[in-house]
Design an enzyme around this catalytic site. Structure first.
Site, PDB file in Angstrom:
ATOM      1  N   LYS A  89     -38.372 -12.960   1.604  1.00 12.54           N
ATOM      2  CA  LYS A  89     -39.436 -13.011   0.597  1.00 12.54           C
ATOM      3  C   LYS A  89     -38.897 -13.153  -0.829  1.00 12.54           C
ATOM      4  O   LYS A  89     -39.530 -13.750  -1.685  1.00 12.54           O
ATOM      5  CB  LYS A  89     -40.318 -11.766   0.706  1.00 12.54           C
ATOM      6  CG  LYS A  89     -41.071 -11.732   2.031  1.00 12.54           C
ATOM      7  CD  LYS A  89     -42.512 -11.363   1.838  1.00 12.54           C
ATOM      8  CE  LYS A  89     -43.348 -11.649   3.068  1.00 12.54           C
ATOM      9  NZ  LYS A  89     -42.953 -10.867   4.259  1.00 12.54           N
ATOM     10  N   GLU A 111     -50.380  -9.634  -3.821  1.00 14.71           N
ATOM     11  CA  GLU A 111     -50.951  -8.923  -2.680  1.00 14.71           C
ATOM     12  C   GLU A 111     -49.795  -8.519  -1.780  1.00 14.71           C
ATOM     13  O   GLU A 111     -48.740  -9.144  -1.801  1.00 14.71           O
ATOM     14  CB  GLU A 111     -51.904  -9.836  -1.908  1.00 14.71           C
ATOM     15  CG  GLU A 111     -51.252 -10.765  -0.859  1.00 14.71           C
ATOM     16  CD  GLU A 111     -50.314 -11.833  -1.433  1.00 14.71           C
ATOM     17  OE1 GLU A 111     -50.439 -12.150  -2.642  1.00 14.71           O
ATOM     18  OE2 GLU A 111     -49.445 -12.328  -0.683  1.00 14.71           O
ATOM     19  N   SER A 377     -35.844 -13.378   9.953  1.00 13.69           N
ATOM     20  CA  SER A 377     -36.474 -13.358   8.630  1.00 13.69           C
ATOM     21  C   SER A 377     -36.224 -12.065   7.858  1.00 13.69           C
ATOM     22  O   SER A 377     -36.235 -12.062   6.637  1.00 13.69           O
ATOM     23  CB  SER A 377     -37.980 -13.599   8.773  1.00 13.69           C
ATOM     24  OG  SER A 377     -38.550 -12.689   9.704  1.00 13.69           O
TER      25      SER A 377
HETATM   26  C1  PLP Z   1     -43.612 -11.097   5.486  1.00 12.82           C
HETATM   27  C2  PLP Z   1     -42.668 -11.306   6.590  1.00 12.82           C
HETATM   28  C3  PLP Z   1     -42.887 -12.279   7.587  1.00 12.82           C
HETATM   29  C4  PLP Z   1     -44.130 -13.117   7.654  1.00 12.82           C
HETATM   30  O1  PLP Z   1     -44.345 -13.943   6.574  1.00 12.82           O
HETATM   31  P1  PLP Z   1     -44.133 -15.511   6.578  1.00 12.82           P
HETATM   32  O2  PLP Z   1     -44.732 -15.964   5.309  1.00 12.82           O
HETATM   33  O3  PLP Z   1     -44.833 -16.067   7.783  1.00 12.82           O
HETATM   34  O4  PLP Z   1     -42.670 -15.758   6.643  1.00 12.82           O
HETATM   35  C5  PLP Z   1     -41.921 -12.453   8.558  1.00 12.82           C
HETATM   36  N1  PLP Z   1     -40.799 -11.701   8.583  1.00 12.82           N
HETATM   37  C6  PLP Z   1     -40.562 -10.749   7.652  1.00 12.82           C
HETATM   38  C7  PLP Z   1     -39.299  -9.963   7.751  1.00 12.82           C
HETATM   39  C8  PLP Z   1     -41.483 -10.521   6.638  1.00 12.82           C
HETATM   40  O5  PLP Z   1     -41.222  -9.563   5.730  1.00 12.82           O
END
Ligand code: PLP
Length: 400
Positions: A89, A111, A377
């Protein structure tokens, strides 16, 4: 087939900018400003420097040997979990705050659901000395207490939202409402590839650093710049968009994205928007959204707070409908099991969101020489309790 946004802000039939009259000027100003800013030398220089020394990029592309053997392929993990603040993020918030400053804005709003985007926003606001206000559903404020404390420590004001189900979707609506009240000085840092045009395009471009690095890293490691498969999880769609951005026109690359099935797509308890959603307008764009027969937005259900959204970025609605991406629904139990598996086999505790992408591996069949790149992610520190509380869902994986 064109996968990127068109001049009017649409991805195929999805996207656009459906905003109240009062935001019209804000949104059109941003539409006019974003590409010149993103393409300016001063932005690119500062953004690259922050990604390198503040975020810690490039994030490693790690060859996961034991998991490769298990799944009969060559598996590489793109380690977004190693970024500052623990997820992808921050790639986006660093870019958007530079954009806000360039546009002369003095107040940042955002948000957040699980609090990851709230923390990433509060972090860059501290860095840039900007006033920061975060909207978060009251239910999430209670569920994700540590992240609330982190945001406060970073100097942000957190507004618990008490409308609707008091979760992410309501926090988005409340942030848009606040933006309507203070359009002149406020910059809304949107956390995923959603919202009115140009946000989906801004976020996808800022996250595209992920696939830019994958190309370079694959070239170094295997002598060619593309994988056979790309895999990522998808909530609003930002880490997935970043992972696939530079490969969209390369048909040698198969793309599989994992959305949150919750307890199953044939139950009421799901967040699998692309399996269960219908076309509608939500938070400023035309996309797929889970809704009741009379068009009310339904609540999403999943064990993963970061995937808990009843909509999906318009880019992904278009990619899925055009057949470029394949969408899999991964249920809670499958994600928990996959999270334990990565933990035990590679010593990496993934975010429960990322565990949805790991779980996709067991549903695909590979050849031993296939190159598979999967984006982790985020890290799972925030989810340890969820994993421990749901051990029984992963029981067949072994003894914990
Ligand atoms: C917020 C988040 C997501 C989902 O958000 P996307 O916009 O779909 O990437 C996925 N993995 C993690 C670790 C997150 O913090």
């Amino acid at each position: 087939m064109k996968y990127n946004v068109d001049e009017k802000g649409f991805f195929g039939r999805f996207g656009g900018a459906y905003v109240p009259e009062i935001l019209y000027k804000c949104v059109t100003d941003l539409q006019a400003a974003y590409l010149p800013i993103l393409e300016s030398e001063s932005f690119q220089h500062e953004y690259a420097a922050l990604l390198k020394d503040y975020v810690g990029r490039p994030s490693p592309l790690y060859y996961a040997k034991r998991m490769s053997e298990r799944y009969g392929c060559q598996l590489y993990l793109k380690r977004e979990d190693l970024n500052h603040t623990g997820a992808h993020k921050i790639n986006n918030t660093v870019g958007q705050i530079l954009m806000a400053r360039q546009m002369g804005k003095t107040r940042i709003i955002a948000e957040t659901g699980a609090g990851q985007h709230g923390v990433a926003t509060a972090t860059v606001c501290a860095l840039m000395n900007m006033k920061c206000e975060i909207f978060m559903g009251k239910t999430d404020v209670e569920r994700q207490h540590t992240n609330v404390e982190r945001m406060k420590m970073l100097g942000a004001q957190v507004h618990p939202v008490e409308t609707g189900n008091m979760t992410l979707s309501d926090a988005c609506s409340e942030a848009i409402r606040d933006w309507c009240c203070h359009p002149k000085e406020t910059f809304y840092i949107v956390g995923s590839t959603m919202g009115p045009h140009p946000y989906p395009d801004i976020v996808a471009r800022l996250q595209s650093i992920i696939s830019k690095e994958i190309k370079q890293q694959l070239t170094e490691k295997i002598g060619r710049d593309y994988p056979d498969y790309l895999i990522a999880c998808v909530g609003g769609g930002s880490n997935a968009a970043g992972t696939i951005y530079h490969y969209l026109d390369d048909n040698r690359v198969k793309i599989y994205l994992a959305e949150a099935g919750g307890q199953g797509i044939d139950t009421e308890y799901t967040a699998a928007t692309m399996h269960c959603g219908e076309e509608g307008i939500v938070h400023g764009s035309r996309t797929l959204v889970m809704q009741t027969a009379d068009g009310q937005i339904k609540e999403a259900f999943t064990i993963s707070a970061g995937l808990d959204y009843p909509g999906i970025g318009p880019m992904h609605a278009h990619l899925a409908q055009s057949g470029r991406t394949h969408i899999m629904a991964i249920n809670d139990d499958e994600a928990i099991r996959a999270g334990y598996e990565l933990t035990r086999m590679e010593g990496i505790i993934p975010a429960i969101e990322s565990a949805h992408a790991i779980a996709a591996l067991s549903k695909l069949s590979f050849s031993p020489e296939d190159i598979v790149v999967l984006t982790v992610s985020g890290r799972g520190d925030k989810d340890v309790e969820t994993y421990l509380n749901n051990k029984t869902l992963a029981a067949e994986y072994g003894d914990f």
